[in-house]
Design a protein around this motif. Structure first.
Motif, PDB file in Angstrom:
ATOM      1  N   GLN A 416       0.813  -1.214   0.000  1.00 50.42           N
ATOM      2  CA  GLN A 416       0.000   0.000   0.000  1.00 50.42           C
ATOM      3  C   GLN A 416       0.846   1.264   0.000  1.00 50.42           C
ATOM      4  O   GLN A 416       1.969   1.283   0.505  1.00 50.42           O
ATOM      5  N   ARG A 417       0.267   2.294  -0.590  1.00 53.06           N
ATOM      6  CA  ARG A 417       0.915   3.614  -0.548  1.00 53.06           C
ATOM      7  C   ARG A 417      -0.052   4.586   0.104  1.00 53.06           C
ATOM      8  O   ARG A 417      -1.190   4.737  -0.340  1.00 53.06           O
ATOM      9  N   ILE A 418       0.418   5.236   1.154  1.00 50.80           N
ATOM     10  CA  ILE A 418      -0.397   6.195   1.882  1.00 50.80           C
ATOM     11  C   ILE A 418      -0.194   7.583   1.272  1.00 50.80           C
ATOM     12  O   ILE A 418       0.962   8.016   1.099  1.00 50.80           O
ATOM     13  N   PRO A 419      -1.271   8.307   0.931  1.00 50.63           N
ATOM     14  CA  PRO A 419      -1.108   9.663   0.384  1.00 50.63           C
ATOM     15  C   PRO A 419      -0.302  10.548   1.332  1.00 50.63           C
ATOM     16  O   PRO A 419      -0.402  10.421   2.554  1.00 50.63           O
ATOM     17  N   ASN A 424       1.216  13.058   6.691  1.00 51.37           N
ATOM     18  CA  ASN A 424       1.541  14.240   7.484  1.00 51.37           C
ATOM     19  C   ASN A 424       0.495  14.542   8.552  1.00 51.37           C
ATOM     20  O   ASN A 424       0.821  15.136   9.583  1.00 51.37           O
ATOM     21  N   GLU A 425      -0.737  14.133   8.347  1.00 48.97           N
ATOM     22  CA  GLU A 425      -1.749  14.273   9.402  1.00 48.97           C
ATOM     23  C   GLU A 425      -1.353  13.459  10.628  1.00 48.97           C
ATOM     24  O   GLU A 425      -1.435  13.930  11.767  1.00 48.97           O
ATOM     25  N   VAL A 426      -0.925  12.214  10.383  1.00 50.67           N
ATOM     26  CA  VAL A 426      -0.501  11.356  11.494  1.00 50.67           C
ATOM     27  C   VAL A 426       0.750  11.921  12.149  1.00 50.67           C
ATOM     28  O   VAL A 426       0.882  11.935  13.379  1.00 50.67           O
ATOM     29  N   ALA A 449       6.731  14.619   5.957  1.00 49.73           N
ATOM     30  CA  ALA A 449       7.068  13.216   5.682  1.00 49.73           C
ATOM     31  C   ALA A 449       6.339  12.764   4.419  1.00 49.73           C
ATOM     32  O   ALA A 449       5.282  13.309   4.062  1.00 49.73           O
ATOM     33  N   THR A 450       6.896  11.781   3.733  1.00 50.71           N
ATOM     34  CA  THR A 450       6.255  11.240   2.526  1.00 50.71           C
ATOM     35  C   THR A 450       6.668   9.780   2.344  1.00 50.71           C
ATOM     36  O   THR A 450       7.823   9.417   2.649  1.00 50.71           O
ATOM     37  N   ASN A 486      -3.354   0.161   8.391  1.00 51.95           N
ATOM     38  CA  ASN A 486      -3.239  -1.288   8.532  1.00 51.95           C
ATOM     39  C   ASN A 486      -1.913  -1.770   7.957  1.00 51.95           C
ATOM     40  O   ASN A 486      -1.796  -2.030   6.760  1.00 51.95           O
ATOM     41  N   PHE A 487      -0.925  -1.880   8.824  1.00 50.15           N
ATOM     42  CA  PHE A 487       0.372  -2.412   8.418  1.00 50.15           C
ATOM     43  C   PHE A 487       0.610  -3.791   9.032  1.00 50.15           C
ATOM     44  O   PHE A 487       1.755  -4.198   9.222  1.00 50.15           O
ATOM     45  N   GLU A 488      -0.462  -4.515   9.333  1.00 49.69           N
ATOM     46  CA  GLU A 488      -0.298  -5.852   9.889  1.00 49.69           C
ATOM     47  C   GLU A 488       0.480  -6.729   8.905  1.00 49.69           C
ATOM     48  O   GLU A 488       0.216  -6.747   7.713  1.00 49.69           O
TER      49      GLU A 488
END
Length: 502
Positions: A416-419, A424-426, A449-450, A486-488
């Motif tokens: 997965q790739r997180i926008p 940056n919100e997290v 961060a990216t 979800n990085f399980e």
């Protein structure tokens, strides 16, 4: 009911078969132009059937390397059974014999049996290393076939006629198109033997140490996962529909049984003999639109207990792990866990693979100790805290069907790739809750961060002083990102960078 479809090849299958030590694996390696099958002078080196795509001139086929037709112990009987099964299913058979010995009655028996089935079969007399040995070729005309070829695989002598014979037996529809990549099997360059290859990987002489391969100790700046000195590069999906899964563990935990259960067929030799699997065996299946390539690797031992050809298998296991996306760490739930289990699992962490911990032999484990066993796993394998645990029995098939769906879900997490906005919100929420401590009185600032890569997910933290990102704060950020996404089943890697740094 699980619907699992084995990938069917329409290409012709060519089986190399014969008694032990006649050169089957050497011919296999010669034809595929790669030192893929382990070769040695020991009987029983090849145990499982290896399958590889091969191109003869411009025609494609599937080449099968089989174990020696020997008898005696339980292991050799199973190898023989698997080899004959592969030969019966093949379209073309290369029956190999040792040209330096006299014709064996057992060879004639197998040859006539396969010939009577209407197979395209050639008698390949190997080890005709010089002109003087050509005279011995006449002895093998006792087999009563005109398709006889005296060759020397090790010296690459007189193989052209054999290749031409194989080419004629392959249909024209298997010709590769001009735009496709063609691997030519003529004019093979001499390759290193496994002994020469292994000598490049010799390690410490401490026989109590677990067998590790040479590492560059200076490549890591500190002991955290953030110290990977890789450059930020453009995002690449890297074919998320193909998942390469290594099955790893110590000897006799049931890796080959698990492979057979996942495939729904007896693909890998299973026996009570520790170290049965030598060559890594790979097989691809299609499941819910994804290609799953499972690799059954050799069981790992402590260095002092490595026997003979197992040392070559360990090198192959290293290569398999480097080329995999995911690992199934197989543990024997019916026995106490060992320190060796932890060290093997450490290879998963070292290669940054997605991971599922498989507690095998659950049918004979103490069910009343379920919570204790799970706790023991979590205590021992803290570095794989992200990996889900599944209990199953490869032998009975209990819960094996759940593993396929689990693999697909973990692959989604791994790919997965997180926008950037979500990342940056997290990050901002984490910074508001706990500010970044200063370093020697200097203020440490994180700008943004990216995510810059997947498989595994890698996140760049852009800041004024990258060395000021303490490992405890990195662990804190890891936990916050895992809470948000979800990085399980997948490691999550960070890289601290300066502005403008590549």
């Amino acid at each position: 009911m699980l619907s699992l479809f084995i990938k069917v090849h329409s290409m012709k299958k060519i089986a190399i078969i014969g008694r032990p030590n006649v050169g089957k694996s050497s011919l296999f390696n010669r034809l595929i132009k790669n030192r893929d099958a382990i070769t040695s002078d020991l009987a029983g080196t090849t145990r499982d059937v290896k399958r590889k795509h091969v191109v003869i001139n411009d025609k494609q086929a599937i080449l099968l390397d089989t174990g020696g037709l020997d008898k005696g112990c339980e292991l050799f009987d199973k190898i023989k059974e698997m080899s004959l099964k592969a030969a019966y299913a093949a379209d073309i058979i290369l029956y190999m014999v040792d040209g330096k010995s006299i014709p064996e009655d057992e060879d004639k028996k197998f040859f006539y049996e396969l010939q009577s089935m209407g197979k395209e079969i050639a008698l390949v007399v190997n080890k005709i290393d010089n002109d003087k040995l050509k005279e011995k070729l006449w002895d093998f005309y006792e087999f009563g076939t005109g398709d006889i070829f005296g060759i020397s695989v090790s010296h690459n002598r007189n193989t052209v006629a054999l290749l031409d014979w194989i080419y004629e037996k392959l249909p024209d529809e298997d010709i590769i198109k001009e735009e496709d990549e063609i691997t030519v099997v003529h004019e093979e360059k001499e390759q290193l033997s496994d002994e020469e290859f292994f000598s490049q990987y010799q390690n410490s002489d401490d026989e109590d140490d677990f067998y590790y391969w040479d590492e560059d100790e200076d490549a890591v700046e500190d002991d955290s996962i953030f110290a990977n000195n890789d450059n930020i590069k453009e995002f690449d999906e890297n074919d998320i529909n193909h998942i390469k899964i290594a099955i790893i563990g110590r000897t006799n935990v049931g890796k080959s049984s698990l492979l057979n259960a996942l495939l729904g067929e007896e693909r890998s030799v299973v026996s009570s003999v520790a170290g049965t699997t030598i060559d890594p065996i790979d097989e691809t299946v299609e499941y819910n639109g994804k290609q799953l390539t499972f690799v059954d690797t050799a069981g790992l031992r402590r260095r002092g207990r490595i026997i003979g050809i197992e040392k070559y298998a360990l090198i192959r296991t290293k290569t398999m792990l480097e080329n995999s996306n995911m690992a199934l760490v197989v543990l024997d739930a019916s026995q106490p866990f060992l320190d060796l289990d932890e060290k093997i699992a450490g290879l998963v962490d070292h290669n940054h693979l997605a991971c599922i911990i498989v507690l095998n032999k659950w049918d004979i484990a103490d069910k009343q100790e379920h919570d204790k066993i799970i706790k023991d796993v979590r205590d021992r394998f803290k570095f794989l805290s992200y990996a889900p645990i599944i209990t199953l029995s490869a032998k009975s098939g209990q819960r094996v069907d759940k593993l396929h769906d689990m693999i697909l879900q973990i692959n989604e997490n791994y790919s997965q790739r997180i926008p950037t906005s979500k990342v940056n919100e997290v990050l901002e929420r984490a910074l508001r809750r706990h500010t970044l401590p200063s370093m020697h009185g200097q203020v440490i600032r994180i700008y943004y961060a990216t995510q810059y890569e997947t498989r595994p997910p890698k996140i760049a933290i852009i800041m004024n002083k990258p060395k000021g990102l303490h490992f405890t704060y990195r662990r804190y950020l890891t936990n916050k990102f895992r809470e948000a996404f979800n990085f399980e089943g997948t490691p999550l890697l960070f890289k601290a960078k300066k502005k403008g740094e590549k």
